[in-house]
Design an enzyme around this catalytic site. Structure first.
Site, mmCIF file in Angstrom:
data_model
loop_
_atom_site.group_PDB
_atom_site.id
_atom_site.type_symbol
_atom_site.label_atom_id
_atom_site.label_comp_id
_atom_site.label_asym_id
_atom_site.label_seq_id
_atom_site.Cartn_x
_atom_site.Cartn_y
_atom_site.Cartn_z
ATOM 1 N N LYS A 9 0.810 -1.222 0.000
ATOM 2 C CA LYS A 9 0.000 0.000 0.000
ATOM 3 C C LYS A 9 0.850 1.282 0.000
ATOM 4 C CE LYS A 9 -4.012 -2.154 2.323
ATOM 5 N NZ LYS A 9 -4.962 -2.041 3.455
ATOM 6 N N TYR A 49 -12.307 -2.023 -3.522
ATOM 7 C CA TYR A 49 -12.786 -2.149 -2.142
ATOM 8 C C TYR A 49 -14.310 -1.992 -2.046
ATOM 9 C CZ TYR A 49 -8.305 -2.440 0.405
ATOM 10 O OH TYR A 49 -7.115 -2.863 0.937
ATOM 11 N N ASN A 112 -1.993 0.495 6.709
ATOM 12 C CA ASN A 112 -1.425 -0.728 7.282
ATOM 13 C C ASN A 112 -0.595 -1.551 6.299
ATOM 14 O OD1 ASN A 112 -3.533 -1.687 5.798
ATOM 15 N ND2 ASN A 112 -4.630 -2.652 7.496
ATOM 16 N N HIS A 115 -2.262 -5.362 1.654
ATOM 17 C CA HIS A 115 -3.552 -6.017 1.493
ATOM 18 C C HIS A 115 -3.294 -7.456 1.088
ATOM 19 C CE1 HIS A 115 -7.490 -7.199 -0.082
ATOM 20 N NE2 HIS A 115 -6.805 -7.726 -1.085
ATOM 21 N N GLU A 126 -9.877 -10.662 -7.413
ATOM 22 C CA GLU A 126 -8.876 -9.598 -7.237
ATOM 23 C C GLU A 126 -7.692 -9.760 -8.185
ATOM 24 O OE1 GLU A 126 -9.964 -8.842 -2.511
ATOM 25 O OE2 GLU A 126 -7.949 -9.500 -3.053
HETATM 26 P P1 GTP Z 1 -7.068 -5.951 3.576
HETATM 27 O O1 GTP Z 1 -6.090 -7.052 3.325
HETATM 28 O O2 GTP Z 1 -6.549 -4.586 3.160
HETATM 29 O O3 GTP Z 1 -8.439 -6.257 3.034
HETATM 30 O O4 GTP Z 1 -7.147 -5.871 5.170
HETATM 31 P P2 GTP Z 1 -7.956 -6.789 6.154
HETATM 32 O O5 GTP Z 1 -8.614 -7.924 5.431
HETATM 33 O O6 GTP Z 1 -7.026 -7.109 7.269
HETATM 34 O O7 GTP Z 1 -9.044 -5.769 6.701
HETATM 35 P P3 GTP Z 1 -10.513 -5.422 6.144
HETATM 36 O O8 GTP Z 1 -10.782 -6.181 4.883
HETATM 37 O O9 GTP Z 1 -11.454 -5.573 7.279
HETATM 38 O O10 GTP Z 1 -10.393 -3.878 5.832
HETATM 39 C C1 GTP Z 1 -9.847 -3.446 4.581
HETATM 40 C C2 GTP Z 1 -8.952 -2.262 4.816
HETATM 41 O O11 GTP Z 1 -9.730 -1.166 5.234
HETATM 42 C C3 GTP Z 1 -7.905 -2.423 5.915
HETATM 43 O O12 GTP Z 1 -6.738 -3.097 5.513
HETATM 44 C C4 GTP Z 1 -7.613 -0.994 6.268
HETATM 45 O O13 GTP Z 1 -6.698 -0.417 5.334
HETATM 46 C C5 GTP Z 1 -8.972 -0.345 6.104
HETATM 47 N N1 GTP Z 1 -9.643 -0.248 7.395
HETATM 48 C C6 GTP Z 1 -10.215 -1.258 8.109
HETATM 49 N N2 GTP Z 1 -10.723 -0.802 9.269
HETATM 50 C C7 GTP Z 1 -10.475 0.544 9.264
HETATM 51 C C8 GTP Z 1 -10.771 1.605 10.182
HETATM 52 O O14 GTP Z 1 -11.346 1.409 11.241
HETATM 53 N N3 GTP Z 1 -10.350 2.856 9.820
HETATM 54 C C9 GTP Z 1 -9.711 3.097 8.632
HETATM 55 N N4 GTP Z 1 -9.324 4.361 8.331
HETATM 56 N N5 GTP Z 1 -9.417 2.134 7.759
HETATM 57 C C10 GTP Z 1 -9.794 0.889 8.074
HETATM 58 MG MG MG Z 2 -9.825 -7.652 3.695
#
Ligand code: GTP
Ligand code: MG
Length: 138
Positions: A9, A49, A112, A115, A126
């Site tokens: 990212k 997303y 973070n 992905h 994807e």
């Molecule tokens: P991905 O591999 O990026 O999909 O991460 P994940 O599977 O661990 O998390 P998830 O699919 O639940 O969320 C997708 C992405 O949304 C996360 O990786 C973060 O970048 C973002 N995200 C999730 N929760 C939050 C939040 O509370 N605040 C913000 N700003 N971003 C969030």
């Molecule tokens: Mg995810």
């Protein structure tokens, strides 16, 4: 063998961490079978997303993903999806296990660093969003 879609990212590409993150994937036995650097538009990030469209952080997430270039890649290996998520660590770096990408490099729950696809069905969708079959060199 299994394949998964990984994204390094904007927070990580900006800090020149691509090589260090790739080393963690390779050390875990994941093979990078496709990789390219691209700069997503906000609309392209929004499609990627779309599953999070109703979440309060969606707009912020799309802005962030379009803020700097990303590296999209396909990782291949035995149980690649689960293995990649293990190497990534928990979504929130505060909860990520020591030694994981997010524990070492992530700046916040939003920014973070990586992905990774979460299931075979999402991995297929994807991967197809970013790569043609000819670009996957296993
Ligand atoms: P991905 O591999 O990026 O999909 O991460 P994940 O599977 O661990 O998390 P998830 O699919 O639940 O969320 C997708 C992405 O949304 C996360 O990786 C973060 O970048 C973002 N995200 C999730 N929760 C939050 C939040 O509370 N605040 C913000 N700003 N971003 C969030
Ligand atoms: Mg995810």
């Amino acid at each position: 063998v299994e394949r998964t879609l990984s994204i390094i990212k904007p927070d990580a590409t900006k800090r020149n961490l691509t090589g260090k993150i790739n080393a963690k994937f390779e050390d875990a036995g994941l093979r990078i079978v496709a990789q390219k650097r691209i700069h997503l538009t906000k609309a392209q990030a929004g499609v990627f997303y779309a599953v999070h469209a109703e979440r309060p952080f969606y707009d912020e997430l799309c802005e962030f993903m379009a803020s700097e270039p990303v590296v999209v890649q396909v990782l291949q290996g035995e149980s690649a999806i689960a293995k990649n998520r293990e190497v990534m660590g928990a979504t929130n770096p505060a909860d990520a296990a020591p030694g994981t990408v997010r524990a070492e490099f992530a700046e916040s729950v939003g920014e973070n660093s990586v992905h990774g696809s979460d299931a075979p069905e999402t991995a297929a969708v994807e991967i197809a969003y970013f790569f043609s079959g000819l670009e996957l060199v296993g």
